[in-house]
Design a protein around this motif. Sequence first.
Motif: not given
Length: 428
Positions: A113-130, A169-173
Amino acid sequence: MSNKATLEINGNTHELPIIAGTENEYALDIKSLRSDTGGYITLDAGYKNTGSCESEITFLDGEKGILRYRGYSIEELAEKASFLEVAYLLIFGELPTNKQLERFHSDIRKQSLVDDDVKKIVDAYPRFAHPMGVLSSLTSALTAFNPSSVNVDSEEDMYNAIVKILGKFPVLVAWTMRKKQGLPLGYGDNTLGYVDNLLKMMFEKPNEEFVHNKIIIEALNKLLILHADHEQNCSTSTVRIVGSSHAGLFASLSAGISALWGPLHGGANQAVLEMLEDIKADGGDTKKYMAKAKDKDDPFRLMGFGHRVYKNFDPRAKIIKKSADEVLGDLGVEDPILEIAKSLEQEALSDPYFVKRKLYPNVDFYSGIIYRAMGIPTDMFTVMFALGRLPGWIAQWREMRLRKEPIGRPRQLYIGKTHRPFKSIDKR
Ligand code: ACO
Protein backbone atom coordinates in the motif's frame (compact mmCIF):
# COMPACT_ATOMS: atom_id res chain seq x y z
CA MET A 1 53.23 -14.33 -9.18
CA SER A 2 54.15 -11.16 -7.30
CA ASN A 3 51.55 -9.59 -5.07
CA LYS A 4 53.03 -6.13 -5.52
CA ALA A 5 53.50 -3.76 -8.44
CA THR A 6 56.25 -1.19 -8.53
CA LEU A 7 55.69 2.36 -9.62
CA GLU A 8 58.58 4.71 -10.30
CA ILE A 9 58.06 8.47 -10.06
CA ASN A 10 61.02 10.83 -10.42
CA GLY A 11 63.45 8.08 -9.50
CA ASN A 12 61.52 7.04 -6.37
CA THR A 13 59.90 3.62 -6.33
CA HIS A 14 56.58 2.93 -4.67
CA GLU A 15 55.07 -0.48 -4.08
CA LEU A 16 51.39 -1.02 -4.79
CA PRO A 17 49.73 -4.17 -3.40
CA ILE A 18 47.97 -6.37 -5.99
CA ILE A 19 44.58 -7.66 -4.91
CA ALA A 20 43.10 -10.75 -6.59
CA GLY A 21 39.41 -11.38 -7.14
CA THR A 22 37.84 -14.87 -7.27
CA GLU A 23 37.63 -14.88 -11.09
CA ASN A 24 41.31 -14.24 -11.95
CA GLU A 25 40.91 -10.50 -11.98
CA TYR A 26 43.55 -8.29 -10.42
CA ALA A 27 43.56 -4.78 -9.05
CA LEU A 28 46.31 -2.40 -7.98
CA ASP A 29 45.53 -1.08 -4.54
CA ILE A 30 46.28 2.66 -4.74
CA LYS A 31 44.76 3.57 -1.38
CA SER A 32 47.99 5.13 -0.12
CA LEU A 33 49.28 6.41 -3.48
CA ARG A 34 48.62 10.08 -2.78
CA SER A 35 50.15 10.11 0.69
CA ASP A 36 53.14 7.92 -0.32
CA THR A 37 54.01 9.88 -3.45
CA GLY A 38 53.48 13.37 -2.12
CA GLY A 39 50.27 14.12 -3.99
CA TYR A 40 50.07 11.98 -7.14
CA ILE A 41 46.64 10.71 -8.05
CA THR A 42 45.39 8.58 -10.95
CA LEU A 43 43.30 10.09 -13.74
CA ASP A 44 40.68 7.92 -15.43
CA ALA A 45 37.80 9.85 -16.99
CA GLY A 46 34.75 7.58 -17.28
CA TYR A 47 36.41 5.18 -14.79
CA LYS A 48 37.22 2.63 -17.52
CA ASN A 49 40.12 1.27 -15.43
CA THR A 50 38.96 2.14 -11.95
CA GLY A 51 37.36 -0.27 -9.51
CA SER A 52 35.25 1.64 -7.01
CA CYS A 53 34.68 -1.30 -4.65
CA GLU A 54 35.11 -4.99 -3.98
CA SER A 55 31.80 -6.73 -4.53
CA GLU A 56 30.39 -10.26 -4.18
CA ILE A 57 27.21 -9.64 -6.15
CA THR A 58 27.65 -9.75 -9.91
CA PHE A 59 30.43 -11.03 -12.13
CA LEU A 60 30.67 -10.09 -15.74
CA ASP A 61 33.30 -10.72 -18.35
CA GLY A 62 32.71 -8.36 -21.24
CA GLU A 63 35.19 -10.11 -23.55
CA LYS A 64 33.64 -13.56 -23.07
CA GLY A 65 30.03 -12.35 -22.78
CA ILE A 66 29.56 -13.81 -19.26
CA LEU A 67 27.07 -12.45 -16.71
CA ARG A 68 26.48 -14.16 -13.35
CA TYR A 69 24.54 -13.11 -10.27
CA ARG A 70 26.13 -14.53 -7.08
CA GLY A 71 27.79 -17.20 -9.26
CA TYR A 72 24.66 -18.32 -11.17
CA SER A 73 24.64 -17.77 -14.93
CA ILE A 74 22.15 -15.29 -16.31
CA GLU A 75 21.02 -17.90 -18.86
CA GLU A 76 20.02 -20.36 -16.11
CA LEU A 77 18.38 -17.72 -13.93
CA ALA A 78 16.36 -16.28 -16.83
CA GLU A 79 15.21 -19.78 -17.79
CA LYS A 80 14.47 -21.24 -14.35
CA ALA A 81 13.92 -18.56 -11.71
CA SER A 82 11.26 -16.02 -10.82
CA PHE A 83 12.08 -12.31 -10.51
CA LEU A 84 11.54 -12.40 -6.73
CA GLU A 85 13.85 -15.43 -6.35
CA VAL A 86 16.52 -13.48 -8.23
CA ALA A 87 15.86 -10.37 -6.12
CA TYR A 88 16.35 -12.45 -2.95
CA LEU A 89 19.51 -14.01 -4.38
CA LEU A 90 21.02 -10.66 -5.31
CA ILE A 91 20.16 -8.97 -2.02
CA PHE A 92 20.86 -11.75 0.46
CA GLY A 93 23.45 -13.82 -1.43
CA GLU A 94 21.70 -17.22 -1.70
CA LEU A 95 18.72 -18.61 -3.58
CA PRO A 96 15.77 -18.74 -1.17
CA THR A 97 14.15 -21.94 0.06
CA ASN A 98 10.39 -22.20 -0.51
CA LYS A 99 9.78 -21.00 3.04
CA GLN A 100 12.14 -18.02 2.72
CA LEU A 101 10.61 -17.02 -0.61
CA GLU A 102 7.08 -17.27 0.77
CA ARG A 103 7.98 -15.09 3.74
CA PHE A 104 9.78 -12.60 1.51
CA HIS A 105 6.81 -12.33 -0.85
CA SER A 106 4.33 -12.10 2.01
CA ASP A 107 6.34 -9.28 3.65
CA ILE A 108 6.50 -7.44 0.31
CA ARG A 109 2.73 -7.84 -0.12
CA LYS A 110 2.15 -6.34 3.33
CA GLN A 111 4.02 -3.24 2.17
CA SER A 112 2.24 -2.85 -1.14
CA LEU A 113 0.00 0.00 0.00
CA VAL A 114 1.23 3.48 -0.85
CA ASP A 115 -0.11 6.36 1.24
CA ASP A 116 -3.19 7.62 -0.61
CA ASP A 117 -1.84 11.19 -0.30
CA VAL A 118 0.90 10.27 -2.78
CA LYS A 119 -1.88 10.35 -5.40
CA LYS A 120 -2.08 14.11 -4.86
CA ILE A 121 1.57 14.40 -5.87
CA VAL A 122 0.96 12.23 -8.93
CA ASP A 123 -2.03 14.41 -9.82
CA ALA A 124 0.07 17.55 -9.66
CA TYR A 125 2.34 16.45 -12.51
CA PRO A 126 1.42 17.57 -16.00
CA ARG A 127 0.38 14.69 -18.28
CA PHE A 128 3.38 15.38 -20.53
CA ALA A 129 5.91 14.90 -17.70
CA HIS A 130 8.47 12.21 -18.52
CA PRO A 131 7.71 9.08 -16.44
CA MET A 132 11.35 8.75 -15.33
CA GLY A 133 11.26 12.21 -13.77
CA VAL A 134 7.95 11.35 -12.10
CA LEU A 135 9.23 7.99 -10.82
CA SER A 136 12.44 9.48 -9.49
CA SER A 137 10.61 12.18 -7.54
CA LEU A 138 7.90 9.79 -6.28
CA THR A 139 10.60 7.46 -5.00
CA SER A 140 12.21 10.38 -3.23
CA ALA A 141 8.78 11.42 -1.89
CA LEU A 142 8.43 7.99 -0.26
CA THR A 143 11.11 9.17 2.16
CA ALA A 144 8.70 11.83 3.43
CA PHE A 145 5.92 9.28 3.91
CA ASN A 146 8.24 6.71 5.51
CA PRO A 147 10.64 8.88 7.49
CA SER A 148 12.31 6.36 9.79
CA SER A 149 15.98 6.01 8.88
CA VAL A 150 17.54 2.61 8.40
CA ASN A 151 19.84 1.39 11.12
CA VAL A 152 22.30 -0.62 9.10
CA ASP A 153 23.49 -2.44 12.20
CA SER A 154 20.02 -3.93 12.50
CA GLU A 155 19.23 -6.78 10.08
CA GLU A 156 15.56 -6.21 10.82
CA ASP A 157 15.68 -2.52 9.89
CA MET A 158 17.49 -3.29 6.66
CA TYR A 159 15.02 -6.04 5.81
CA ASN A 160 12.00 -3.81 6.50
CA ALA A 161 13.31 -1.02 4.26
CA ILE A 162 13.95 -3.53 1.48
CA VAL A 163 10.50 -5.18 1.51
CA LYS A 164 8.92 -1.75 1.78
CA ILE A 165 10.45 -0.45 -1.44
CA LEU A 166 9.91 -3.77 -3.27
CA GLY A 167 6.24 -3.57 -2.26
CA LYS A 168 5.63 0.08 -3.13
CA PHE A 169 7.75 0.52 -6.25
CA PRO A 170 5.45 -1.44 -8.64
CA VAL A 171 2.53 0.72 -7.44
CA LEU A 172 4.51 3.87 -8.30
CA VAL A 173 5.42 2.40 -11.69
CA ALA A 174 1.76 1.65 -12.45
CA TRP A 175 0.58 5.08 -11.24
CA THR A 176 3.24 6.82 -13.33
CA MET A 177 1.90 5.14 -16.45
CA ARG A 178 -1.80 5.40 -15.61
CA LYS A 179 -1.63 9.10 -14.81
CA LYS A 180 -0.43 9.79 -18.36
CA GLN A 181 -3.26 7.71 -19.76
CA GLY A 182 -5.95 9.28 -17.58
CA LEU A 183 -6.69 5.96 -15.87
CA PRO A 184 -7.72 5.71 -12.19
CA LEU A 185 -4.95 5.00 -9.70
CA GLY A 186 -5.65 1.89 -7.71
CA TYR A 187 -3.89 -0.90 -5.87
CA GLY A 188 -2.99 -4.37 -6.96
CA ASP A 189 -4.30 -7.78 -6.06
CA ASN A 190 -2.16 -9.43 -3.42
CA THR A 191 -3.37 -12.90 -4.35
CA LEU A 192 -1.35 -12.69 -7.57
CA GLY A 193 2.33 -13.27 -8.30
CA TYR A 194 4.60 -10.20 -8.27
CA VAL A 195 4.85 -9.83 -12.06
CA ASP A 196 1.23 -10.78 -12.75
CA ASN A 197 0.11 -8.22 -10.18
CA LEU A 198 2.31 -5.55 -11.75
CA LEU A 199 0.75 -6.17 -15.17
CA LYS A 200 -2.74 -6.02 -13.67
CA MET A 201 -1.94 -2.76 -11.87
CA MET A 202 -0.62 -1.28 -15.10
CA PHE A 203 -3.26 -2.44 -17.57
CA GLU A 204 -6.51 -3.08 -15.71
CA LYS A 205 -9.39 -0.94 -17.06
CA PRO A 206 -12.27 0.07 -14.78
CA ASN A 207 -14.85 -1.20 -17.30
CA GLU A 208 -13.45 -4.57 -18.38
CA GLU A 209 -12.02 -7.74 -16.92
CA PHE A 210 -8.24 -7.99 -16.89
CA VAL A 211 -6.94 -10.95 -18.92
CA HIS A 212 -3.82 -12.71 -17.60
CA ASN A 213 -1.47 -13.85 -20.37
CA LYS A 214 1.11 -16.47 -19.35
CA ILE A 215 3.49 -15.70 -22.22
CA ILE A 216 3.55 -12.02 -21.35
CA ILE A 217 4.05 -12.75 -17.63
CA GLU A 218 6.96 -15.08 -18.47
CA ALA A 219 8.54 -12.63 -20.90
CA LEU A 220 8.32 -9.78 -18.39
CA ASN A 221 9.70 -12.01 -15.64
CA LYS A 222 12.68 -12.73 -17.90
CA LEU A 223 13.16 -9.09 -18.86
CA LEU A 224 13.19 -8.01 -15.23
CA ILE A 225 15.71 -10.73 -14.34
CA LEU A 226 17.99 -9.73 -17.21
CA HIS A 227 18.01 -6.15 -15.98
CA ALA A 228 18.29 -6.97 -12.27
CA ASP A 229 21.98 -6.14 -11.83
CA HIS A 230 25.01 -5.24 -13.87
CA GLU A 231 27.70 -4.46 -11.30
CA GLN A 232 29.15 -0.94 -11.13
CA ASN A 233 27.32 0.76 -14.03
CA CYS A 234 26.39 4.45 -13.99
CA SER A 235 23.13 4.19 -12.00
CA THR A 236 24.44 1.58 -9.55
CA SER A 237 27.57 3.61 -8.89
CA THR A 238 25.24 6.56 -8.31
CA VAL A 239 23.18 4.60 -5.78
CA ARG A 240 26.35 3.51 -3.97
CA ILE A 241 27.90 6.97 -3.95
CA VAL A 242 24.71 8.70 -2.75
CA GLY A 243 24.26 5.99 -0.11
CA SER A 244 27.89 6.41 0.94
CA SER A 245 26.95 9.79 2.43
CA HIS A 246 24.44 7.80 4.54
CA ALA A 247 21.50 9.29 2.65
CA GLY A 248 18.57 6.89 2.98
CA LEU A 249 17.74 3.95 0.72
CA PHE A 250 14.84 5.66 -1.08
CA ALA A 251 16.85 8.85 -1.69
CA SER A 252 19.77 6.79 -3.05
CA LEU A 253 17.40 4.84 -5.33
CA SER A 254 15.82 8.06 -6.57
CA ALA A 255 19.26 9.29 -7.65
CA GLY A 256 19.89 5.95 -9.37
CA ILE A 257 16.65 6.36 -11.34
CA SER A 258 17.83 9.77 -12.57
CA ALA A 259 21.16 8.30 -13.65
CA LEU A 260 19.38 5.48 -15.48
CA TRP A 261 17.25 7.99 -17.41
CA GLY A 262 20.05 9.12 -19.75
CA PRO A 263 20.07 7.81 -23.35
CA LEU A 264 23.59 6.42 -22.99
CA HIS A 265 22.39 4.20 -20.14
CA GLY A 266 18.83 2.96 -19.47
CA GLY A 267 17.23 5.56 -21.71
CA ALA A 268 18.67 3.65 -24.66
CA ASN A 269 15.64 1.32 -24.91
CA GLN A 270 13.39 4.33 -25.52
CA ALA A 271 15.96 5.80 -27.89
CA VAL A 272 16.03 2.50 -29.85
CA LEU A 273 12.30 2.58 -30.46
CA GLU A 274 12.33 6.27 -31.38
CA MET A 275 15.17 5.59 -33.82
CA LEU A 276 13.27 2.68 -35.40
CA GLU A 277 10.15 4.87 -35.70
CA ASP A 278 12.22 7.60 -37.37
CA ILE A 279 13.69 5.12 -39.85
CA LYS A 280 10.21 3.81 -40.64
CA ALA A 281 8.84 7.34 -41.11
CA ASP A 282 11.76 8.08 -43.41
CA GLY A 283 10.87 5.19 -45.75
CA GLY A 284 12.53 2.29 -43.88
CA ASP A 285 15.91 2.61 -45.61
CA THR A 286 18.20 0.92 -43.04
CA LYS A 287 21.28 1.30 -45.28
CA LYS A 288 20.93 5.07 -45.12
CA TYR A 289 21.02 4.95 -41.31
CA MET A 290 23.92 2.51 -41.28
CA ALA A 291 25.85 5.04 -43.37
CA LYS A 292 24.87 7.87 -40.99
CA ALA A 293 26.07 5.82 -37.98
CA LYS A 294 29.46 5.34 -39.62
CA ASP A 295 29.86 8.94 -40.76
CA LYS A 296 32.17 10.71 -38.30
CA ASP A 297 30.70 14.08 -39.27
CA ASP A 298 27.22 12.89 -38.33
CA PRO A 299 26.43 12.67 -34.58
CA PHE A 300 23.91 9.86 -35.23
CA ARG A 301 24.66 6.59 -33.44
CA LEU A 302 22.87 3.32 -33.92
CA MET A 303 20.94 3.10 -30.64
CA GLY A 304 20.97 -0.33 -29.03
CA PHE A 305 24.41 -1.15 -30.43
CA GLY A 306 27.65 -1.23 -28.51
CA HIS A 307 28.30 -1.55 -24.82
CA ARG A 308 30.88 -0.09 -22.51
CA VAL A 309 31.72 -3.52 -21.09
CA TYR A 310 30.53 -6.20 -23.54
CA LYS A 311 32.98 -6.07 -26.40
CA ASN A 312 31.97 -9.45 -27.79
CA PHE A 313 28.25 -9.93 -27.36
CA ASP A 314 25.71 -9.06 -24.70
CA PRO A 315 24.50 -12.41 -23.26
CA ARG A 316 21.21 -10.76 -22.28
CA ALA A 317 20.55 -9.75 -25.89
CA LYS A 318 20.59 -13.42 -26.98
CA ILE A 319 18.00 -14.44 -24.36
CA ILE A 320 15.79 -11.47 -25.04
CA LYS A 321 15.84 -11.91 -28.81
CA LYS A 322 14.23 -15.36 -28.34
CA SER A 323 11.62 -13.83 -26.00
CA ALA A 324 10.82 -11.13 -28.55
CA ASP A 325 10.04 -13.79 -31.17
CA GLU A 326 7.81 -15.71 -28.69
CA VAL A 327 5.84 -12.66 -27.57
CA LEU A 328 5.30 -11.33 -31.07
CA GLY A 329 4.34 -14.81 -32.28
CA ASP A 330 1.86 -15.33 -29.44
CA LEU A 331 0.25 -11.94 -29.79
CA GLY A 332 0.22 -12.25 -33.58
CA VAL A 333 2.02 -8.94 -33.86
CA GLU A 334 3.37 -8.22 -37.30
CA ASP A 335 5.39 -5.15 -36.65
CA PRO A 336 7.26 -3.32 -39.42
CA ILE A 337 9.44 -1.91 -36.65
CA LEU A 338 10.66 -5.44 -35.90
CA GLU A 339 11.53 -5.96 -39.56
CA ILE A 340 13.59 -2.76 -39.51
CA ALA A 341 15.28 -3.93 -36.30
CA LYS A 342 16.14 -7.29 -37.90
CA SER A 343 17.58 -5.63 -41.02
CA LEU A 344 19.73 -3.30 -38.92
CA GLU A 345 20.97 -6.21 -36.84
CA GLN A 346 21.90 -8.28 -39.93
CA GLU A 347 23.63 -5.37 -41.63
CA ALA A 348 25.55 -4.31 -38.52
CA LEU A 349 26.74 -7.86 -37.76
CA SER A 350 28.44 -8.11 -41.15
CA ASP A 351 29.59 -4.51 -41.52
CA PRO A 352 33.38 -4.02 -41.08
CA TYR A 353 32.84 -0.74 -39.13
CA PHE A 354 30.71 -2.49 -36.49
CA VAL A 355 32.69 -5.75 -36.53
CA LYS A 356 36.02 -3.94 -36.07
CA ARG A 357 34.67 -1.92 -33.12
CA LYS A 358 32.86 -4.96 -31.70
CA LEU A 359 29.52 -3.18 -31.72
CA TYR A 360 26.84 -5.83 -31.14
CA PRO A 361 23.13 -5.39 -30.31
CA ASN A 362 22.75 -4.84 -26.57
CA VAL A 363 19.88 -5.78 -24.25
CA ASP A 364 17.99 -2.57 -25.06
CA PHE A 365 17.81 -3.35 -28.72
CA TYR A 366 15.17 -6.05 -28.19
CA SER A 367 13.60 -5.08 -24.89
CA GLY A 368 11.92 -2.06 -26.48
CA ILE A 369 10.27 -4.26 -29.10
CA ILE A 370 8.84 -6.59 -26.43
CA TYR A 371 7.57 -3.69 -24.33
CA ARG A 372 5.92 -2.21 -27.40
CA ALA A 373 4.20 -5.51 -28.19
CA MET A 374 2.94 -5.65 -24.59
CA GLY A 375 1.32 -2.25 -25.05
CA ILE A 376 3.73 -0.34 -22.82
CA PRO A 377 4.21 3.24 -24.06
CA THR A 378 7.69 4.10 -25.33
CA ASP A 379 8.45 6.64 -22.62
CA MET A 380 7.72 3.96 -19.97
CA PHE A 381 10.45 1.59 -21.22
CA THR A 382 13.15 3.00 -18.96
CA VAL A 383 10.73 2.86 -16.03
CA MET A 384 10.43 -0.89 -16.66
CA PHE A 385 14.21 -1.10 -16.68
CA ALA A 386 14.27 0.73 -13.32
CA LEU A 387 11.86 -1.81 -11.84
CA GLY A 388 14.08 -4.64 -13.07
CA ARG A 389 17.20 -2.96 -11.70
CA LEU A 390 15.65 -2.30 -8.29
CA PRO A 391 16.95 -5.52 -6.60
CA GLY A 392 20.45 -4.85 -7.94
CA TRP A 393 20.48 -1.29 -6.62
CA ILE A 394 19.21 -2.52 -3.25
CA ALA A 395 21.79 -5.32 -3.11
CA GLN A 396 24.63 -2.94 -3.98
CA TRP A 397 23.45 -0.33 -1.49
CA ARG A 398 23.15 -2.97 1.25
CA GLU A 399 26.59 -4.37 0.49
CA MET A 400 28.13 -0.90 0.53
CA ARG A 401 26.56 -0.06 3.90
CA LEU A 402 27.35 -3.46 5.48
CA ARG A 403 30.98 -3.18 4.38
CA LYS A 404 31.04 0.26 6.01
CA GLU A 405 32.53 1.82 2.92
CA PRO A 406 33.78 5.41 3.26
CA ILE A 407 32.00 8.32 1.62
CA GLY A 408 32.69 8.41 -2.14
CA ARG A 409 34.72 11.48 -2.94
CA PRO A 410 36.91 11.38 -6.08
CA ARG A 411 39.83 13.71 -6.63
CA GLN A 412 40.48 15.88 -9.67
CA LEU A 413 43.38 17.39 -11.55
CA TYR A 414 42.80 21.13 -11.59
CA ILE A 415 43.57 22.65 -15.03
CA GLY A 416 41.97 26.08 -14.58
CA LYS A 417 43.45 29.52 -14.04
CA THR A 418 46.04 29.93 -11.33
CA HIS A 419 45.65 32.62 -8.70
CA ARG A 420 44.81 36.08 -10.08
CA PRO A 421 43.68 39.34 -8.49
CA PHE A 422 40.01 40.38 -8.56
CA LYS A 423 39.17 43.22 -11.02
CA SER A 424 36.34 45.53 -10.07
CA ILE A 425 33.44 45.54 -12.57
CA ASP A 426 34.29 48.97 -14.05
CA LYS A 427 37.76 47.72 -15.02
CA ARG A 428 36.70 44.52 -16.86
N1 ACO B 1 26.83 3.56 -33.47
C1 ACO B 1 27.89 3.95 -34.21
N2 ACO B 1 29.17 3.99 -33.76
C2 ACO B 1 29.36 3.65 -32.47
C3 ACO B 1 28.33 3.24 -31.62
C4 ACO B 1 27.02 3.19 -32.15
N3 ACO B 1 25.98 2.81 -31.41
N4 ACO B 1 28.80 2.95 -30.39
C5 ACO B 1 30.13 3.18 -30.46
N5 ACO B 1 30.47 3.60 -31.72
C6 ACO B 1 31.85 3.88 -32.21
C7 ACO B 1 32.38 5.20 -31.70
O1 ACO B 1 32.08 6.26 -32.59
C8 ACO B 1 33.85 4.93 -31.61
O2 ACO B 1 34.39 4.97 -32.90
P1 ACO B 1 35.93 5.43 -33.12
O3 ACO B 1 36.75 4.38 -32.44
O4 ACO B 1 36.09 5.46 -34.60
O5 ACO B 1 36.05 6.79 -32.49
C9 ACO B 1 33.93 3.45 -31.15
O6 ACO B 1 32.70 2.86 -31.65
C10 ACO B 1 33.99 3.27 -29.64
O7 ACO B 1 32.95 4.05 -29.06
P2 ACO B 1 32.96 4.60 -27.56
O8 ACO B 1 31.91 5.65 -27.44
O9 ACO B 1 34.35 4.95 -27.18
O10 ACO B 1 32.53 3.32 -26.77
P3 ACO B 1 32.11 3.29 -25.27
O11 ACO B 1 32.42 1.92 -24.78
O12 ACO B 1 32.66 4.44 -24.52
O13 ACO B 1 30.52 3.54 -25.33
C11 ACO B 1 28.20 3.17 -25.55
C12 ACO B 1 29.57 2.56 -25.20
C13 ACO B 1 27.99 4.49 -24.79
C14 ACO B 1 27.11 2.18 -25.09
C15 ACO B 1 28.13 3.41 -27.07
O14 ACO B 1 28.39 2.21 -27.76
C16 ACO B 1 26.80 4.03 -27.53
O15 ACO B 1 26.64 5.26 -27.50
N6 ACO B 1 25.80 3.15 -27.94
C17 ACO B 1 24.49 3.63 -28.30
C18 ACO B 1 23.67 3.89 -27.05
C19 ACO B 1 23.22 2.60 -26.38
O16 ACO B 1 22.75 1.66 -26.99
N7 ACO B 1 23.37 2.58 -25.03
C20 ACO B 1 22.93 1.44 -24.22
C21 ACO B 1 24.03 0.88 -23.43
S1 ACO B 1 23.52 -0.61 -22.66
C22 ACO B 1 22.78 -0.16 -21.20
O17 ACO B 1 22.92 0.90 -20.65
C23 ACO B 1 21.94 -1.20 -20.64
